[in-house]
Scaffold this motif. Structure first.
Motif, PDB file in Angstrom:
ATOM      1  N   ILE A 202      -0.100   5.658  -7.370  1.00 31.28           N
ATOM      2  CA  ILE A 202      -1.080   4.735  -7.953  1.00 31.28           C
ATOM      3  C   ILE A 202      -2.263   4.633  -7.006  1.00 31.28           C
ATOM      4  CG2 ILE A 202      -1.517   2.369  -8.706  1.00 31.28           C
ATOM      5  CD1 ILE A 202       1.519   2.199  -9.317  1.00 31.28           C
ATOM      6  N   HIS A 203      -3.392   5.142  -7.459  1.00 28.58           N
ATOM      7  CA  HIS A 203      -4.592   5.130  -6.621  1.00 28.58           C
ATOM      8  C   HIS A 203      -5.740   4.400  -7.310  1.00 28.58           C
ATOM      9  CE1 HIS A 203      -2.473   7.898  -4.024  1.00 28.58           C
ATOM     10  NE2 HIS A 203      -2.240   8.681  -5.071  1.00 28.58           N
ATOM     11  N   ASP A 204      -5.460   3.819  -8.482  1.00 31.35           N
ATOM     12  CA  ASP A 204      -6.495   3.132  -9.250  1.00 31.35           C
ATOM     13  C   ASP A 204      -6.842   1.768  -8.669  1.00 31.35           C
ATOM     14  OD1 ASP A 204      -5.725   5.255 -10.746  1.00 31.35           O
ATOM     15  OD2 ASP A 204      -5.420   4.157 -12.602  1.00 31.35           O
TER      16      ASP A 204
ATOM     17  N   LYS B  58       0.837  -1.209   0.000  1.00 27.89           N
ATOM     18  CA  LYS B  58       0.000   0.000   0.000  1.00 27.89           C
ATOM     19  C   LYS B  58       0.870   1.256   0.000  1.00 27.89           C
ATOM     20  CE  LYS B  58      -3.612   2.345   2.654  1.00 27.89           C
ATOM     21  NZ  LYS B  58      -3.016   3.647   2.464  1.00 27.89           N
ATOM     22  N   LEU B  59       1.891   1.269   0.830  1.00 26.58           N
ATOM     23  CA  LEU B  59       2.793   2.424   0.887  1.00 26.58           C
ATOM     24  C   LEU B  59       3.524   2.629  -0.440  1.00 26.58           C
ATOM     25  CD1 LEU B  59       4.274   1.943   4.474  1.00 26.58           C
ATOM     26  CD2 LEU B  59       2.697   3.729   3.718  1.00 26.58           C
ATOM     27  N   ASP B  60       3.942   1.532  -1.072  1.00 25.33           N
ATOM     28  CA  ASP B  60       4.590   1.637  -2.380  1.00 25.33           C
ATOM     29  C   ASP B  60       3.634   2.184  -3.434  1.00 25.33           C
ATOM     30  OD1 ASP B  60       7.095   0.841  -1.593  1.00 25.33           O
ATOM     31  OD2 ASP B  60       6.863  -1.238  -2.276  1.00 25.33           O
ATOM     32  N   LEU B  61       2.398   1.693  -3.444  1.00 27.44           N
ATOM     33  CA  LEU B  61       1.414   2.202  -4.399  1.00 27.44           C
ATOM     34  C   LEU B  61       1.204   3.705  -4.194  1.00 27.44           C
ATOM     35  CD1 LEU B  61      -1.260  -0.656  -4.339  1.00 27.44           C
ATOM     36  CD2 LEU B  61       0.281  -0.095  -6.225  1.00 27.44           C
TER      37      LEU B  61
ATOM     38  N   LEU C 178      -8.622  -0.631 -14.030  1.00 26.67           N
ATOM     39  CA  LEU C 178      -7.534  -0.720 -14.988  1.00 26.67           C
ATOM     40  C   LEU C 178      -7.991  -0.295 -16.376  1.00 26.67           C
ATOM     41  CD1 LEU C 178      -5.719  -3.974 -13.929  1.00 26.67           C
ATOM     42  CD2 LEU C 178      -4.839  -1.649 -13.805  1.00 26.67           C
ATOM     43  N   SER C 179      -9.200  -0.674 -16.755  1.00 31.12           N
ATOM     44  CA  SER C 179      -9.730  -0.260 -18.055  1.00 31.12           C
ATOM     45  C   SER C 179      -9.830   1.246 -18.120  1.00 31.12           C
ATOM     46  CB  SER C 179     -11.101  -0.892 -18.301  1.00 31.12           C
ATOM     47  OG  SER C 179     -10.991  -2.277 -18.428  1.00 31.12           O
TER      48      SER C 179
ATOM     49  N   GLN D  72      -5.518  -5.924  -4.854  1.00 34.99           N
ATOM     50  CA  GLN D  72      -5.642  -6.027  -6.305  1.00 34.99           C
ATOM     51  C   GLN D  72      -4.269  -6.011  -6.973  1.00 34.99           C
ATOM     52  OE1 GLN D  72      -8.224  -2.689  -6.681  1.00 34.99           O
ATOM     53  NE2 GLN D  72     -10.084  -3.919  -6.586  1.00 34.99           N
ATOM     54  N   ALA D  73      -3.345  -5.221  -6.442  1.00 37.44           N
ATOM     55  CA  ALA D  73      -1.988  -5.175  -7.000  1.00 37.44           C
ATOM     56  C   ALA D  73      -1.311  -6.533  -6.867  1.00 37.44           C
ATOM     57  CB  ALA D  73      -1.161  -4.100  -6.292  1.00 37.44           C
TER      58      ALA D  73
END
Length: 86
Positions: free
Chosen positions: A32-34, A24-27, A78-79, A39-40
């Motif tokens: 990246i908030h999508d 989460k911290l890396d996202l 993602l779409s 999910q990642a």
């Protein structure tokens, strides 16, 4: 059950929670908030393969109870991200 077995299970669960927090911290760090951390990890485990929901859980790529929701939500996000980024 032996207390050491229960202790190991507890430690593995804590490690997994900490790992999800690191993801989460890396996202967040990459902006990246999508998608969320779960999910990642699912996307990482799936890679380029095509799998059914059953295959995801059987292969250990996802162990949660709401795998269908996360797949649907992640696919929609993602779409949208691909459409906006194109």
């Amino acid at each position: 059950m032996h207390s050491s077995y229960i202790e190991v299970i507890s430690l593995v669960e804590r490690l997994h929670r900490h790992f999800l927090e690191v993801v989460k911290l890396d996202l967040d760090g990459f902006g990246i908030h999508d998608i969320n951390n779960v999910q990642a990890l699912m996307l990482f485990n799936i890679g380029d393969a095509e799998m059914t929901v059953g295959e995801l859980t059987l292969r250990g790529c996802y162990l949660g109870s709401n795998v269908s929701y996360n797949l649907k939500s992640g696919r929609e996000r993602l779409s949208l991200a691909r459409t906006v980024g194109a």
